[in-house]
Design an enzyme around this catalytic site. Structure first.
Site, mmCIF file in Angstrom:
data_model
loop_
_atom_site.group_PDB
_atom_site.id
_atom_site.type_symbol
_atom_site.label_atom_id
_atom_site.label_comp_id
_atom_site.label_asym_id
_atom_site.label_seq_id
_atom_site.Cartn_x
_atom_site.Cartn_y
_atom_site.Cartn_z
ATOM 1 N N SER A 90 0.836 -1.197 0.000
ATOM 2 C CA SER A 90 0.000 0.000 0.000
ATOM 3 C C SER A 90 0.877 1.256 0.000
ATOM 4 O O SER A 90 1.652 1.450 -0.932
ATOM 5 C CB SER A 90 -0.950 -0.052 1.210
ATOM 6 O OG SER A 90 -2.002 0.859 1.078
ATOM 7 N N ASP A 216 -9.087 -5.396 -6.004
ATOM 8 C CA ASP A 216 -8.653 -4.652 -4.816
ATOM 9 C C ASP A 216 -9.770 -3.740 -4.330
ATOM 10 O O ASP A 216 -10.275 -2.910 -5.080
ATOM 11 C CB ASP A 216 -7.395 -3.844 -5.153
ATOM 12 C CG ASP A 216 -6.664 -3.334 -3.922
ATOM 13 O OD1 ASP A 216 -7.320 -2.735 -3.053
ATOM 14 O OD2 ASP A 216 -5.435 -3.514 -3.845
ATOM 15 N N HIS A 245 -7.091 -6.165 -0.838
ATOM 16 C CA HIS A 245 -5.940 -5.252 -0.776
ATOM 17 C C HIS A 245 -4.742 -5.811 -0.001
ATOM 18 O O HIS A 245 -3.593 -5.609 -0.401
ATOM 19 C CB HIS A 245 -6.382 -3.928 -0.154
ATOM 20 C CG HIS A 245 -5.324 -2.869 -0.147
ATOM 21 N ND1 HIS A 245 -4.766 -2.356 -1.305
ATOM 22 C CD2 HIS A 245 -4.711 -2.225 0.882
ATOM 23 C CE1 HIS A 245 -3.878 -1.434 -0.987
ATOM 24 N NE2 HIS A 245 -3.815 -1.345 0.324
#
Length: 278
Positions: A90, A216, A245
């Site tokens: 991320s 995602d 995710h």
């Protein structure tokens, strides 16, 4: 500086620095770390500055502090290894790309896991999709203690794990699963970092494994495509169809481990071949 939740798994002279995401913890990288360590790598899971405490701890820092802690961790790992790889989840993926752009001779390769330049996944409410305005909100001194609370499915397709993570976030122990939400001012820093890293992508010359969940819930595949288009490096795309995710701990984590180890191994083999021929 060693922080309480950092971890180091000793292996050979091939090292991997793993970086968690915004409001996250090194725990979200531990399963990936164990898999890479089982493949022989020395792995350092670092804690970003301001994380694993309370909201005030996080708000006392910004993206430059987070990146400074990445640089310090890279320097520490370089004392132990000959080949340095960096992988981030991320926001951690953005910090990994920044390190590769600024230290091209040191970073041998990058694991770009669920890169998040924008929160544009299918579970993100329309109000959160306006968060690109947050740098202005922060500049005006507004909303310091406001936050976007995490929403199901919390980046996880694995329902059992999702329930465990949700319970850990609600427990108040941020060292396990991070904070229950994203403070507006911290998100403002993420968007500043995002714009900064986009400009640095052409300077990334280290090979990149770009791994992303095809569905995602937090950051769409467009984020991965931005990396593929932007870097000036060999790339390999890994789309994961049975994860959300948090690909480092979700259902296809073993696939991610295997592909990452293979990708990093190939880079080391290529370097060794060049050195032998010299």
């Amino acid at each position: 500086m060693i922080r309480p939740t950092d971890f180091l798994l000793e292996g050979d002279r091939r090292g991997v620095l793993l970086i968690h995401g915004l409001t996250g913890t090194p725990m979200e990288m531990r399963l990936l770390a164990k898999g890479l360590n089982n493949a022989g790598f020395t792995v350092y899971g670092m804690q970003l500055a301001g994380h694993c405490g309370d909201i005030d701890d996080l708000l006392a820092t910004g993206w430059r502090d987070w990146y400074a802690s990445v640089e310090a961790a890279a320097d520490k790992l370089l004392e132990r290894v000959d080949h340095l790889f960096v992988g981030g989840l991320s926001m951690g993926a953005l910090l990994s790309l920044k390190l590769a752009a600024e230290r091209p001779r040191q970073v041998a390769g990058v694991g770009v896991y669920g890169a998040t330049f924008r929160y544009d996944g299918w579970s993100i409410p329309w109000t959160a999709k306006l968060s690109f305005l947050l740098p202005l909100v922060k500049k005006l001194g507004l909303g310091r203690h406001r936050m976007f609370e995490e929403q199901p499915p919390y980046g996880l397709r694995d329902e059992r794990l999702r329930n465990q993570v949700a319970a850990a976030m609600r427990s108040g122990d941020s060292t396990v699963a991070g904070l229950l939400g994203n403070p507006w001012h911290s998100l403002a820093d993420l968007y500043q970092l995002s714009n900064h890293v986009r400009g640095l992508l052409p300077k990334v010359t280290s090979p990149c494994l770009v791994a992303h969940a095809s569905e995602d819930d937090v950051a769409s595949v467009r984020n991965a495509e931005a990396v593929l288009r932007g870097v000036n490096a060999p790339t390999e795309l890994l789309l994961l169809d049975d994860s959300y995710h948090m690909i480092t701990i979700d259902k296809e984590r073993r696939t991610l481990i295997e592909r990452s180890a293979r990708f990093f191994d190939a880079i080391v083999a290529g370097r060794d071949a060049v050195a032998a021929a010299a």
